[in-house]
Every structure is written in C-alpha cells, then in structure tokens.
Design an enzyme around this catalytic site. Sequence first.
Site, PDB file in Angstrom:
ATOM      1  N   ASN A 226       0.869  -1.183   0.000  1.00 28.55           N
ATOM      2  CA  ASN A 226       0.000   0.000   0.000  1.00 28.55           C
ATOM      3  C   ASN A 226       0.899   1.223   0.000  1.00 28.55           C
ATOM      4  O   ASN A 226       1.462   1.586   1.035  1.00 28.55           O
ATOM      5  CB  ASN A 226      -0.894  -0.033   1.257  1.00 28.55           C
ATOM      6  CG  ASN A 226      -1.713   1.238   1.410  1.00 28.55           C
ATOM      7  OD1 ASN A 226      -1.793   2.054   0.498  1.00 28.55           O
ATOM      8  ND2 ASN A 226      -2.310   1.410   2.583  1.00 28.55           N
TER       9      ASN A 226
ATOM     10  N   LYS B  27       0.136   4.275  -0.379  1.00 32.10           N
ATOM     11  CA  LYS B  27      -0.513   5.484   0.165  1.00 32.10           C
ATOM     12  C   LYS B  27      -0.258   6.672  -0.776  1.00 32.10           C
ATOM     13  O   LYS B  27      -0.188   6.494  -1.981  1.00 32.10           O
ATOM     14  CB  LYS B  27      -0.046   5.747   1.595  1.00 32.10           C
ATOM     15  CG  LYS B  27      -0.141   4.490   2.461  1.00 32.10           C
ATOM     16  CD  LYS B  27      -0.027   4.763   3.917  1.00 32.10           C
ATOM     17  CE  LYS B  27      -0.013   3.446   4.683  1.00 32.10           C
ATOM     18  NZ  LYS B  27      -0.108   3.636   6.126  1.00 32.10           N
TER      19      LYS B  27
ATOM     20  N   HIS C  95      -9.597   1.010   4.631  1.00 36.50           N
ATOM     21  CA  HIS C  95      -8.346   1.226   5.371  1.00 36.50           C
ATOM     22  C   HIS C  95      -8.620   2.181   6.539  1.00 36.50           C
ATOM     23  O   HIS C  95      -9.434   3.091   6.424  1.00 36.50           O
ATOM     24  CB  HIS C  95      -7.283   1.808   4.431  1.00 36.50           C
ATOM     25  CG  HIS C  95      -5.926   1.828   5.042  1.00 36.50           C
ATOM     26  ND1 HIS C  95      -5.535   2.783   5.948  1.00 36.50           N
ATOM     27  CD2 HIS C  95      -4.871   0.981   4.910  1.00 36.50           C
ATOM     28  CE1 HIS C  95      -4.296   2.528   6.330  1.00 36.50           C
ATOM     29  NE2 HIS C  95      -3.872   1.447   5.718  1.00 36.50           N
TER      30      HIS C  95
ATOM     31  N   GLU D 294      -7.072   4.607   7.659  1.00 37.14           N
ATOM     32  CA  GLU D 294      -6.875   6.043   7.363  1.00 37.14           C
ATOM     33  C   GLU D 294      -8.097   6.610   6.659  1.00 37.14           C
ATOM     34  O   GLU D 294      -8.471   7.764   6.861  1.00 37.14           O
ATOM     35  CB  GLU D 294      -5.594   6.231   6.529  1.00 37.14           C
ATOM     36  CG  GLU D 294      -4.353   6.001   7.387  1.00 37.14           C
ATOM     37  CD  GLU D 294      -3.133   5.522   6.648  1.00 37.14           C
ATOM     38  OE1 GLU D 294      -3.078   5.604   5.406  1.00 37.14           O
ATOM     39  OE2 GLU D 294      -2.200   5.027   7.321  1.00 37.14           O
TER      40      GLU D 294
ATOM     41  N   GLU E 234      -5.565  -5.075  10.506  1.00 32.32           N
ATOM     42  CA  GLU E 234      -4.571  -4.027  10.733  1.00 32.32           C
ATOM     43  C   GLU E 234      -4.887  -3.284  12.032  1.00 32.32           C
ATOM     44  O   GLU E 234      -5.713  -2.360  12.034  1.00 32.32           O
ATOM     45  CB  GLU E 234      -4.593  -3.020   9.574  1.00 32.32           C
ATOM     46  CG  GLU E 234      -4.262  -3.636   8.233  1.00 32.32           C
ATOM     47  CD  GLU E 234      -3.658  -2.613   7.284  1.00 32.32           C
ATOM     48  OE1 GLU E 234      -2.566  -2.883   6.780  1.00 32.32           O
ATOM     49  OE2 GLU E 234      -4.252  -1.545   7.080  1.00 32.32           O
TER      50      GLU E 234
ATOM     51  N   GLY F   2       2.201   2.220  10.761  1.00 31.50           N
ATOM     52  CA  GLY F   2       3.140   3.324  10.602  1.00 31.50           C
ATOM     53  C   GLY F   2       3.789   3.766  11.905  1.00 31.50           C
ATOM     54  O   GLY F   2       4.404   4.830  11.969  1.00 31.50           O
TER      55      GLY F   2
ATOM     56  N   SER G 179       3.227  -2.163  10.490  1.00 32.67           N
ATOM     57  CA  SER G 179       4.684  -2.175  10.721  1.00 32.67           C
ATOM     58  C   SER G 179       5.318  -3.531  10.423  1.00 32.67           C
ATOM     59  O   SER G 179       6.276  -3.939  11.093  1.00 32.67           O
ATOM     60  CB  SER G 179       5.011  -1.724  12.152  1.00 32.67           C
ATOM     61  OG  SER G 179       4.550  -0.404  12.351  1.00 32.67           O
TER      62      SER G 179
HETATM   63  C1  PEP Z   1      -0.919   0.112   6.099  1.00 31.82           C
HETATM   64  O1  PEP Z   1      -1.119   1.318   6.127  1.00 31.82           O
HETATM   65  O2  PEP Z   1      -1.699  -0.644   5.506  1.00 31.82           O
HETATM   66  C2  PEP Z   1       0.259  -0.394   6.802  1.00 31.82           C
HETATM   67  C3  PEP Z   1       0.275  -1.634   7.202  1.00 31.82           C
HETATM   68  O3  PEP Z   1       1.287   0.514   7.017  1.00 31.82           O
HETATM   69  P1  PEP Z   1       2.711   0.199   7.725  1.00 31.82           P
HETATM   70  O4  PEP Z   1       3.239  -1.063   7.134  1.00 31.82           O
HETATM   71  O5  PEP Z   1       3.550   1.387   7.355  1.00 31.82           O
HETATM   72  O6  PEP Z   1       2.449   0.090   9.190  1.00 31.82           O
END
Ligand code: PEP
Length: 256
Positions: free
Chosen positions: A11, A13, A97, A99, A169, A175, A215
């Site tokens: 992803n 973003k 997601h 976000e 998630e 992040g 992460s």
């Molecule tokens: C995401 O936003 O889907 C995600 C898993 O981000 P990160 O790997 O940066 O935590």
Amino acid sequence: MSSRRKLIAGNWKMNKTSADSTALVTDIVAAIGRQADVDVVVCPPFTSIESAGKALEGSTVKLGAQNMHPEASGAFTGEISAGMLRALFATHVILGHSERRAYFAETDAFINKKVIAALKNQLKPILCVGETLAEREAGSTLKVVQTQLEAGLEGVSKELAATVVIAYEPVWAIGTGKVATTEQAQEVHAFIRGLLVKLFGDAIAQKVRILYGGSMKPSNAPDLLAQKDIDGGLIGGASLEARSFVELITAAAAVK
Ligand code: PEP
C-alpha cells in the site's frame, strides 16, 4: 502447511509520482522475476496506476488501487469507479483502510457498498479491519473487528466470498513501528477465520486469505507469516523500497 497461497500487498498510500512508480515496479519485477510461490500486489496512488501497470506487464505482480467509489459513474467529483480501475487492469482494491475510516469518515455501511461494487466488477476487495489502541485497552478488539467484518461483508454471496481478502490491521501498529505480537495477531486472525466459517461455511472460510498489516518488515515478517491463520501482509512503509518489499516476498515464499 496451509493450502492458501501467501499474498504480499504493498500500500503505497500518497507516495510516488508516476515516474517513481515505474522505477519501483521495474526494480521489484527485476528482483523477483516470475516467481510463482507468492501472490504479489502493488497498490500505487491513482495517478500511477497506469504507469505501474505498464511496468509490471509480463510479470506475475498484480495491480491494485487504494480506494474506489461504489457508484459506476456520475457526479462524484474526485472519485474513481471500479470500472475505471478494471479498464487499467487492476485486479485488487483496498477498502476500509483505517486512514479512510479516520480521515475521510468512511462508515461500515459505505465500505460495504464498495465491497459489493468491487465484486460486481471482478475486483478483489482487500477489506481492512482493526481496532484502535483505546479499543484494545478497553478489551473490545474482537467486538470491533466482528462489527467491521460482518458489516463490511453484508450481502456478499458464498460464491464470491472466497475472492475477498481480509486485512487485519491494528490501528496502533500502522506506521508506528509497533508491531502486534505473533500471539496477538494470530488470536485475531483465528477469530476472523471463525467468523468467516459462520458467515460462509468452513470450505470457503479456509480459502479466504487474511493478511496482517501494521509495521510488518523483513525482521518481523517470518514469525508473523509462520502463524496458522496469517496468510500474508498488507505493507505500508516497507513497500516503498524494492529491497524491503522483495525481502518480504522472499520471507513469505520461505514459509513451509
Ligand atoms: C498500512 O497502512 O496498511 C500499513 C500496514 O502501514 P505500515 O506497514 O507502514 O504500518
């Protein structure tokens, strides 16, 4: 070993210009060749979908989007439809997601409309679910995940359910560098699998891929990916560089 093929999805973003995207996909494809052990999807921003798609032609890497609108066309300024994504040969779309839920006020009902529209257009939804830190600390993780999952999948037929991908998630891990422990992640993945059994029956639930996101990086991926119900990863930060993304694909391929 599970019969489900591992899936590693990136992803990106709001990162990468069209030219940057071509460069990144070119590097990924060069590094992994036509490896067939793991499904790989990259989800660039809308402005890069076409260029990334051209760069991955002839490879096994698939193309996804990060969002879409449920309607087919019309007066929805700034939005993109499933049909438009299909016309660029996208096969997957990330929906719900955290976000989008947090910054764009997306509700479970709206996300559900997108899931249905994606499936109607032969796009595979990657439906994201997960709790905030406050929700985890309040002991409501499983309840939150259940609500998001059941609402997100409402009206999905048994026939199409196996093509849906779920991404667990935990919002507090996205992040932040704070990864869920393997026990925390596996507990929620097994819970999601159980919910899928109730919704669609065991045979279909065993086919659905449940990705972990939050992460995930080359150092923590092998332990997470070895868990019984963790079928891959949805990767943010570590998908922005070919080297770390390819290491994650290699880690997924190594799981027996
Ligand atoms: C995401 O936003 O889907 C995600 C898993 O981000 P990160 O790997 O940066 O935590």
